[in-house]
Structures are given as C-alpha cells and as structure tokens.
Design a protein around this motif. Structure first.
Motif, PDB file in Angstrom:
ATOM      1  N   GLN A  15      98.711   8.665 -24.635  1.00 45.08           N
ATOM      2  CA  GLN A  15      99.356   9.914 -24.208  1.00 45.08           C
ATOM      3  C   GLN A  15      99.466  10.887 -25.386  1.00 45.08           C
ATOM      4  O   GLN A  15      99.173  12.076 -25.256  1.00 45.08           O
ATOM      5  CB  GLN A  15     100.734   9.618 -23.632  1.00 45.08           C
ATOM      6  N   SER A  18      96.058  12.229 -26.220  1.00 40.56           N
ATOM      7  CA  SER A  18      95.610  13.192 -25.200  1.00 40.56           C
ATOM      8  C   SER A  18      96.314  14.536 -25.347  1.00 40.56           C
ATOM      9  O   SER A  18      95.702  15.601 -25.212  1.00 40.56           O
ATOM     10  CB  SER A  18      95.857  12.624 -23.792  1.00 40.56           C
ATOM     11  N   GLN A  19      97.605  14.474 -25.682  1.00 38.14           N
ATOM     12  CA  GLN A  19      98.350  15.731 -25.861  1.00 38.14           C
ATOM     13  C   GLN A  19      97.817  16.515 -27.059  1.00 38.14           C
ATOM     14  O   GLN A  19      97.729  17.734 -27.032  1.00 38.14           O
ATOM     15  CB  GLN A  19      99.836  15.423 -26.029  1.00 38.14           C
ATOM     16  N   GLN A  23      95.589  20.317 -27.213  1.00 37.85           N
ATOM     17  CA  GLN A  23      95.902  21.459 -28.083  1.00 37.85           C
ATOM     18  C   GLN A  23      94.703  21.875 -28.943  1.00 37.85           C
ATOM     19  O   GLN A  23      94.560  23.045 -29.285  1.00 37.85           O
ATOM     20  CB  GLN A  23      97.073  21.101 -29.012  1.00 37.85           C
ATOM     21  N   SER A  53      97.249   8.876 -18.700  1.00 39.25           N
ATOM     22  CA  SER A  53      97.051   9.461 -20.030  1.00 39.25           C
ATOM     23  C   SER A  53      95.573   9.548 -20.381  1.00 39.25           C
ATOM     24  O   SER A  53      95.129  10.484 -21.054  1.00 39.25           O
ATOM     25  CB  SER A  53      97.783   8.622 -21.086  1.00 39.25           C
ATOM     26  N   GLN A  56      94.160  12.605 -18.750  1.00 41.66           N
ATOM     27  CA  GLN A  56      94.527  13.833 -19.464  1.00 41.66           C
ATOM     28  C   GLN A  56      93.608  14.046 -20.664  1.00 41.66           C
ATOM     29  O   GLN A  56      93.188  15.175 -20.962  1.00 41.66           O
ATOM     30  CB  GLN A  56      95.989  13.756 -19.931  1.00 41.66           C
TER      31      GLN A  56
END
Length: 993
Positions: A15, A18-19, A23, A53, A56
C-alpha cells in the motif's frame, strides 16, 4: 514489510509503495517500470488482502508513458487470469476499470493484438457489476470497444448480454447521494452502448419489442427512445425481420395509450424507422422494405380518416404524419394516398366540427411539405391537387364557425409559404380574404389571426400586399363610414382594426414605406380634431407605430427609414401642440396628455435602440440641440409660432416641458458608445427640471432621463461632479419644502442607475433611502421605491436600451441592504415599522428564488410578521414572496405550518374594499370593471392567500393532516365570494385539501 509472512503487513508495505507510485509515476524510468510491473504481476497471486493495494500500484503504472511494449497486455492478462474482480469491493473494482481505461487510451494497438481475448476478458471483469459508479465507467469501455473497432469475435452476444441485463434501468439514487449519479445518467450511458453497433440488432430488437409489450410505462419509454437511437445506425438488413412486430407494437400504443409521453415517443420511433428505411440503398434484386412498410401503415390507418367523429381518427393521422415527415420519398408515398381522401371527406361532411377535424389533418400534411421547400412539379401530389386544396381552404375562411376559420387561416399561411404553389389570382383572393377577416369578422380571434397571417405572408409577397392590401386599409381608415348608417361604436372598432392591420402587415421594408406615411397622416388628422376620443385614437396609432418599429429592428434599412421618418414627425407634432398650448390655441391639446406621451415613448425608443452607432450619432446631433437650443430646422413643417424652450422658465412653457418625456425616450435608448452633444449642460438642465417642476409627470421623466444618462456616462471626474451636484440638490429638497416627493423620485432613479452599474456612490444613496423609511410623510413612498430599484424598468435602465446592467446586481443589493432593513425594523417606532416590512418584501419579491431559499431561515419570522401588517400592499407583496417558497422549500416551511395556516386563512376573506394601484403579484388576472380601472387590492390579497393555502398542500402529508378539517371548513366561506376569480381560486385550493 514486503517480505513479512503476515499478509496484513505485506499489504501495508505494498500500500505504501503504491501510494508513492501514484505520486511519482511520471518520474520513473523504463527499467524501473519493468521491474515494478513484474513485481506487481507476481503479487496478484498473493493473499486476497493484498490485492487492493496491488491494483492501486498497477493503476499508477498504467499511467506511465515509458511503459515497455507488451507490458500492458501482460498486466491485463494477469488481472483476467488471477483476479476475480466481482468479489472485490466497489473501489477496487473501479480501480480495475481505470487500469483498462488507461491502457485503452494509450496502448490501443497492443490491446487490439489480443484480438477477441481482450473482449472476453473484459466481459468476465464486468459480469455481475451492480454499482452505478462502476457501471458508468464499464459502459464507456464497451462504447470504446465498439467505436474503436476492437475485435468482438464470437463474443458479440455475450457482450450484449452482459450490458443488456441492466435494461431497462431500475435505479433510485439514495437521499443525499454525494456522487450525484441520477437514473437518467445510467439510462443514457446504457442506451449509447445498445445503440452503438448494428451487430446487436438481432438480440436487441426482440428485447425492445418484449419491453414495449410490458405494463411498465418507464420500460416502454426507454424502449422507444432506444429504438429511435438505434435507427440512426441500422439499415434494412437489421430491421427486416422485426418490422411487422415493431409496427404492431407502435400502432397499439398510439391507439390505446392514455400517456402523451408514450404517444410522442412512439411517433418519434416511427419517424426514425421510416427515415432509416428511406436511407437504405436498394440493390436491383432486393425488396423495397420502405414501400411495404408504408403500405402496412396506410392499410391500418387510412380508413380511420373517414370517421372524423371517432376516437381513432387523430391517432391514425399522427401515425401517418410521423411516417410522412421522415423523408421526401415517404411524404410523396403517403400524401399520394391520403390527401385526395381528406379532400373528398371535407366535401362529403357538412358539419363545421367534422370539417375542422379534417382540415386540421390536412394542415398537418401541408406543414410537412414546408420541410422540403420548393414544390417539385414532377412528383408532388400537392401541386396536382392545387385547385381542390385552395377551394377547401377558401371555403373554411367563409364558414360561420370561428374555429374552422382559424384552422383555415393557418392552412392559408402554410400554402402561402410554399413557393410557387399559389397563382397570382389565388394570391389576390388570399389578400381579399385576409382583409375581410381582419376588418369585418365579428370574432376578434379570427381578426387577429388574419392579421398575423398577413404579417407572415407579406415578406414573401411584398408587391401583392403593397398593391392590394395597404391601399384598401388606407381607404377604410380614411372613409367616414360612421355616417352611412353604421353605429359610432362599429366605426371606432373598424378604425382600430385598420390601424392594427397596417401594423401587422408591415413586415417588409417596401411595405413599411407604404404603411408608415398612412399611420402618420392619420395621427396628424386625429391631432387636428377636437373630439374627446382623440386621446384614445392617438394612443392606438402610437401602439401600431410601436409594433412596426419592433418589426423593423432586425432590418437595418427598414429601421433607419422608420427612425428618420417617424421620430422627426412625432417631435414636430408634439412641439407644434406644445406651442399651441403655450399660445392658448385649442387644437392638438390631446397630444400633450400623459397617456399619449406615454404611448409615444416606446415608439421613439424602439426606433432608436437598434440604430448603428454612425446613424445614431447623426440623429442625436439634431435631437439634443432641439431641446437645448430650440433648433427646429430638421423637423418637418417647422414654421412654429414661437421658440421651443422646454428648459426655460415661466408657466407658459409648462406644455413644452412635458416633451422631455420624448427626449428621454430618445437619448436613453442610444447605444452606449454614441457621444451625446452638450451632455453636461443637458444633465444640469434635467437635474434642475426634476427638482423644480410642479408637474409630477414632467419631474419624473426628467429624473428618469437624468438617471438613464448617468448610468451610461463614462466614469471619471465629470460624472463625479454631476453626481455631487445631484446630491447637493436632493438633500435640501428631501429635508423640507413643497417638493419633497420630486426629490425622492430623483433619489430613487439616480440610486437605481448607480446600483445597476455598481457605482460606489450607490451605497450612500441607498442609505439615504433607508433613512427615509422612518419618515412619516415620505416613508411609504420610499418603501415602494425598493420595488423600483429591484424591478425591470419598461422604458429606461434596462439591457434593451443599452443600459449598464451588471450581473447579479439584485443579489448584491440584497446582501448589502437587507441586514440594514431588518435592523431598522427592530429599531423603528410602531407607526413606521410597516415601511421596513414593505421595503423588505419588495426586495425579496424580485430576488431569484434559489437565493431566497438559502436566506429563508433568517427572514421567515419577519415575513410572517409582515402578514399581520395592516398595509394590504405589504400583505400582498409578502404572499407573493411566500408562494414559491412553499413549493421550493417545503422542509423549512413545515416548521412554521401552524402560523402559516392561521395567517393564510385569516387573509382569505377581507372585510372591506379599498382601491389601490395594480399589485405586482405574478399572474393574477385581476380586474374590477364595475368599481375602478385598477384591481382591488383586497381582492388581490384574497386570491394570493388562497393560492398560498393551495401551495401548502405541497408540504409533507403528515404535517398537514392535523389541519385538514379546519382548512376545509375555513375555505368554504370564499366559495361564496362576490368575485368570480376569488371563487375560482377557492375551489382549486379547497379541492386540493
């Protein structure tokens, strides 16, 4: 975290990664993307807690521009094989659709290399989707699959099934839905899918026929609209097998339905089917489906046209007209069979009602011919039936039935619009019929319709109307027929109609050149008379000139001719009359009446607003010197007995001063970029006149003229000086003296001029007005002034006359001044509180309703208090404000239902009758002909209260039930009111309760 044995910890690690990727995906290099894609693909086989996740991260990578060839296909194959999408949460499913959408927009050729496997994979992903947010995206993907020509292979039916299972859409958005998805959004999105390819036809058409045969109205409507959309891309091949069933369903619905919506959609679908078949290119050995389809329609509908009294006659006519309007070919095929039948039926039936029905059907087919323009001689059924068609229409014009006449006039207008259809002798007969109907038909409906028809046909046949109609109208206008045994009233009525007809027919410049001199000549003739009726006659001529002016506005040549002919003539006549008044000569006095001058204002204004800046500048160079210098040389017949000095001193010039109204009409209608000569001098003269004149009419028009010029004046020192001068004149006038009302009038108009353009001084002047609400003498007039500030002015300070009107000036005025009104109300003495309520109700009455609803909670208590005010105008204004709020804000109003019911019921019966000016309550057709020319304000209050009592029924039923018996008993009393309009509203309100 990524190597942790606990799937939750691994999920947190992925997660975070992926975040980060979401960005910074745009900064990644190609090798980095490759490694990340391979990592994420392998993670798709991990524990189900990790999958969201992973998706994403893949979504972030799908947006990378440096993605290596083949990776998009690899990712999608992995998702199709490893992920059971429909077992995921809504957001995760949405992520999968986003990945597919991203790849389709950037890697189209790679995905097409998958062939039908890509389509099959997407079908598996979408199958079973229920969330409307996801469905909108999924439907868009299906549209792109078809529109961008992806291979569907053997999966056409599967793709159809996976989307058509949602048809018809059955979705009700939850209350307070933050996503804002409506049922209509899903319907349109699904329809775009179903109607996107002819490959769906063999599966879709049986489904549509099945839903058409259902009992659910929404399903029928959706099916019909979808069928109409499909016809835009289908051909004969797709429709052939299903045409009989489709026609059978459409016919049944039109013949049997009680729903106008369904009937309209059926006719639209039939029109689309006929148009579709008309477009199909026939090969030599193929069957002409259009011909057989139209034959079926004619076979099932034609015989009903022979029964004008039966209920199927109109459904049949509508079906035939819907098919006939699809193409020129369908029109010829159907009219060849139908028009002779209708003409025969018209002759066969003698009752006016039956003839009217038949002629209305004939009119429908004639109007369709207008779509195709010129009548083609070789194949037009209409041209071959010219004589009988004209005979039928002309016979309708001479029938005693007004309703049949009206249909005949419509038909006549349509025939005249068909180029080449009417012969020269027919045209002369048309004009003769129109003259007879316009002037001598007793019923005003037929007369007005004939005038409108003349106005419609005149631009097409200007020579005929110039040579035949205008001379006849002029002759009738000038003839002294009142002395030939006809009653005085009939003669007046004939003159009125002649004036109206001359105006109505002035729709072409060549005709305007003939009619305007006739109208002006008649005005001069009336001016020289001495009879008491001259005032009304002059007003009638001015009304006709105003109509001509409006009709000329879109034609530059006609507009300039009208302006340079009419404006100098009106000014000359007015100046002549004013000078005769000054020298005590009687003839012409009627021209100076307020009523006549008020009727001349819109004529001059309409003749000026559409002038080009060059022509306007040419005209203003004559008109302004006329008023400032007495320069009369440009006026016709300018041998006046004395000099013209409207701004001069002396009681003998009072009549001349009244003509400032005409100056106002001219200068306040000029385009904003036209320079006005000697403008500062003119402003000073107008300011002095508005403050010093004893005549209210003259003072008001001078104030309006001053305000109109100030509104358009360029910002700067000159404007500041003239405004300061105005303030200096107003302040002492408002303080004391005999002309306080004139000073208030000037304050109101100058304030309005500045409020409209957001001038900084407007707030200072508004504060002065607010201060006057506490004045016992001027307070009521100042309160009514708030209506003037907020309402649209008919003659000056509106966009039509090029005024500087900023958007949302009402909202700004509300924000700045309503808190001051509320504060003033709470601090005012009991004798002037009503003034603040009246001012507040005027402001709220002209505020856009959405703005008013948002401010309602803070103002409602004051509005309810206003209903208890003894001033009936305050009550009326408040009721007109509350009425729409009951419909648009029922939840807020429900909190005060007890007070509302009590106050509305108290106001439904007023004890006494008091005359007052016409109230500004919307759409109240009040008149009190036995008492006075103006509506009775008490009658208006009763009607408004009854309408509000009626509107209360829009509140929730549970709120209303405790009051039901009380309201029904109370509303029994106004059922016996002396006024018919009050009784009518009482019946409606009580019935709803």
């Amino acid at each position: 975290c990524l190597e942790n044995t606990d799937p939750r910890m691994r999920g947190r690690g992925i997660q975070l990664l992926s975040q980060v990727l979401l960005q910074c995906y745009s900064m990644l290099q190609e090798k980095e993307v490759l490694h990340l894609v391979l990592f994420y693909e392998s993670r798709l086989q991990d524990h189900h807690l990790v999958i969201p996740s992973v998706l994403q991260g893949l979504r972030a990578l799908s947006m990378c521009e440096v993605l290596s060839p083949g990776l998009a296909v690899s990712v999608l194959k992995a998702i199709f094989q490893e992920v059971h999408v429909q077992s995921l949460m809504q957001l995760d499913r949405h992520t999968v659709y986003s990945i597919i959408t991203n790849f389709m927009s950037t890697r189209e050729e790679e995905l097409k290399g998958l062939g039908a496997d890509f389509t099959f994979g997407f079908i598996q992903v979408m199958d079973g989707e229920k969330d409307p947010r996801n469905l909108l995206v999924a439907f868009q993907i299906v549209r792109d699959l078809i529109a961008k020509d992806y291979a569907l292979g053997p999966f056409v039916e599967e793709l159809f099934e996976v989307t058509s299972c949602y048809f018809p859409v059955d979705f009700t958005p939850p209350p307070n839905d933050p996503h804002g998805i409506q049922r209509e959004d899903l319907i349109l999105s699904l329809r775009a899918v179903l109607a996107s390819t002819p490959q769906f036809a063999e599966f879709l058409l049986p489904l549509l026929i099945e839903k058409l045969d259902s009992e659910l109205q929404s399903a029928k409507l959706d099916s019909l609209q979808t069928l109409t959309a499909c016809c835009a891309i289908y051909g004969q091949k797709e429709l052939q097998e299903f045409l009989p069933s489709l026609w059978s369903s459409l016919r049944r619905e039109v013949f049997q339905t009680a729903s106008e919506k369904i009937e309209t959609e059926c006719l639209a679908a039939l029109h689309a089917l006929s148009a579709c078949l008309s477009r199909s290119v026939l090969s030599s050995d193929s069957e002409d489906l259009l011909d057989s389809f139209l034959s079926s329609i004619l076979q099932d509908c034609r015989h009903h046209l022979c029964e004008p009294d039966m209920k199927l006659v109109w459904p049949s006519a509508k079906l035939l007209q819907a098919a006939a309007g699809a193409s020129l070919r369908t029109y010829h095929r159907i009219t060849r069979s139908v028009l002779p039948l209708l003409l025969e039926q018209y002759t066969k039936h003698t009752q006016s009602s039956q003839r009217r029905t038949i002629l209305e059907m004939l009119l429908g087919f004639l109007e369709l011919q207008q779509k195709w323009g010129h009548v083609e001689e070789d194949e037009s059924t209409l041209l071959s039936l010219q004589a009988p068609v004209c005979s039928v229409v002309f016979s309708a014009l001479t029938d005693p039935s007004v309703q049949l006449q009206l249909v005949g006039i419509k038909a006549l207008t349509v025939l005249g619009s068909l180029q080449g259809f009417l012969s020269s002798s027919d045209l002369e007969l048309v004009v003769d019929h129109l003259i007879r109907l316009a002037l001598h038909e007793e019923d005003s409906q037929s007369s007005e319709a004939a005038m409108e028809a003349a106005g419609s046909l005149a631009p097409t046949y200007p020579k005929v109307f110039c040579g035949r109609m205008v001379p006849r109208l002029e002759e009738e206008l000038q003839s002294g027929r009142a002395g030939k045994g006809e009653s005085y009233h009939k003669h007046r009525s004939l003159q009125q109609r002649c004036l109206q007809a001359l105006a109505a027919v002035s729709t072409h410049t060549s005709i305007v050149r003939e009619t305007v001199p006739v109208l002006l000549q008649h005005l001069q003739k009336v001016q020289k008379g001495t009879e008491a009726r001259n005032t009304q006659d002059m007003v009638s001529v001015c009304q006709s000139l105003h109509r001509v002016a409006l009709q000329c506005q879109q034609d530059a040549e006609g507009c300039w001719y009208f302006h340079q002919t009419v404006v100098p003539c009106l000014l000359a006549m007015a100046v002549q009359a004013a000078m005769q008044e000054s020298t005590h000569t009687l003839p012409g006095k009627a021209l100076l009446e307020e009523e006549v001058l008020a009727a001349m204002i819109p004529v001059i204004s309409a003749a000026t607003t559409h002038l080009s800046p060059e022509l306007a500048a040419q005209s203003v160079s004559h008109v302004v010197p006329l008023f400032l210098d007495g320069e009369v040389s440009f006026l016709p017949q300018n041998n006046f007995p004395c000099s013209f000095q409207p701004f001069g001193d002396g009681e003998c010039l009072e009549a001349q001063r009244r003509l400032v109204a005409l100056l106002m009409a001219f200068v306040c209608s000029l385009p904003r970029d036209v320079a006005i000569p000697q403008q500062e001098w003119l402003l000073r003269e107008l300011l002095a006149l508005s403050c010093s004149c004893n005549c209210p009419f003259t003072a008001t028009t001078a104030a309006k003229c001053f305000a109109g010029l100030v509104n358009k004046h360029a910002a700067g020192q000159q404007l500041d000086e003239i405004l300061q001068l105005a303030v200096n004149r107003m302040e002492p006038g408002l303080a004391e003296g005999p002309r306080r009302m004139q000073a208030l009038t000037l304050l109101l108009w100058v304030t309005k001029a500045l409020v409209l353009r957001y001038h900084p001084l407007s707030s200072c002047l508004t504060d002065k007005l607010l201060g006057l609400l506490g004045d016992t003498e001027l307070g009521p007039a100042a309160a009514d002034g708030f209506s003037l500030l907020m309402a649209e002015s008919p003659d000056v300070l509106h966009k039509g006359c090029h005024a500087d009107v900023r958007i949302m000036f009402r909202q700004r005025f509300f924000t700045d001044n309503v808190p001051k009104l509320v504060q003033g109300f709470h601090g005012a003495g009991p004798d002037v509180k009503a003034n603040y309520l009246k001012g507040l109700s005027h402001v709220l009455n002209h505020l856009p309703k959405p703005v008013l609803v948002t401010e309602l909670p803070t103002l409602l208590s004051l509005l309810l208090e206003a209903l208890s005010c003894s001033d009936r105008v305050v009550q009326l204004s408040t009721l007109s404000c509350l009425h729409p709020l009951l419909l648009e804000a029922p939840q807020i109003m429900s909190l005060h239902v007890d007070t509302l019911v009590t106050k509305f019921l108290n106001l439904t019966s007023s004890p006494t009758m008091v005359r007052a000016p016409p109230p500004s309550f919307p759409a109240v057709p009040l008149s009190c002909p036995l008492c006075c020319p103006h509506p009775c304000v008490f009658q208006a209050v009763r009607i408004a209260a009854l309408r509000c009592a009626h509107a209360l029924t829009s509140l929730p039923t549970t709120v209303l039930l405790p009051y039901k018996g009380r309201v029904i008993r109370a509303l029994a009393k106004p059922l016996d009111d002396k006024k018919r309009l009050v009784r009518k509203e009482a019946v409606a309100a009580r019935g709803e309760w």
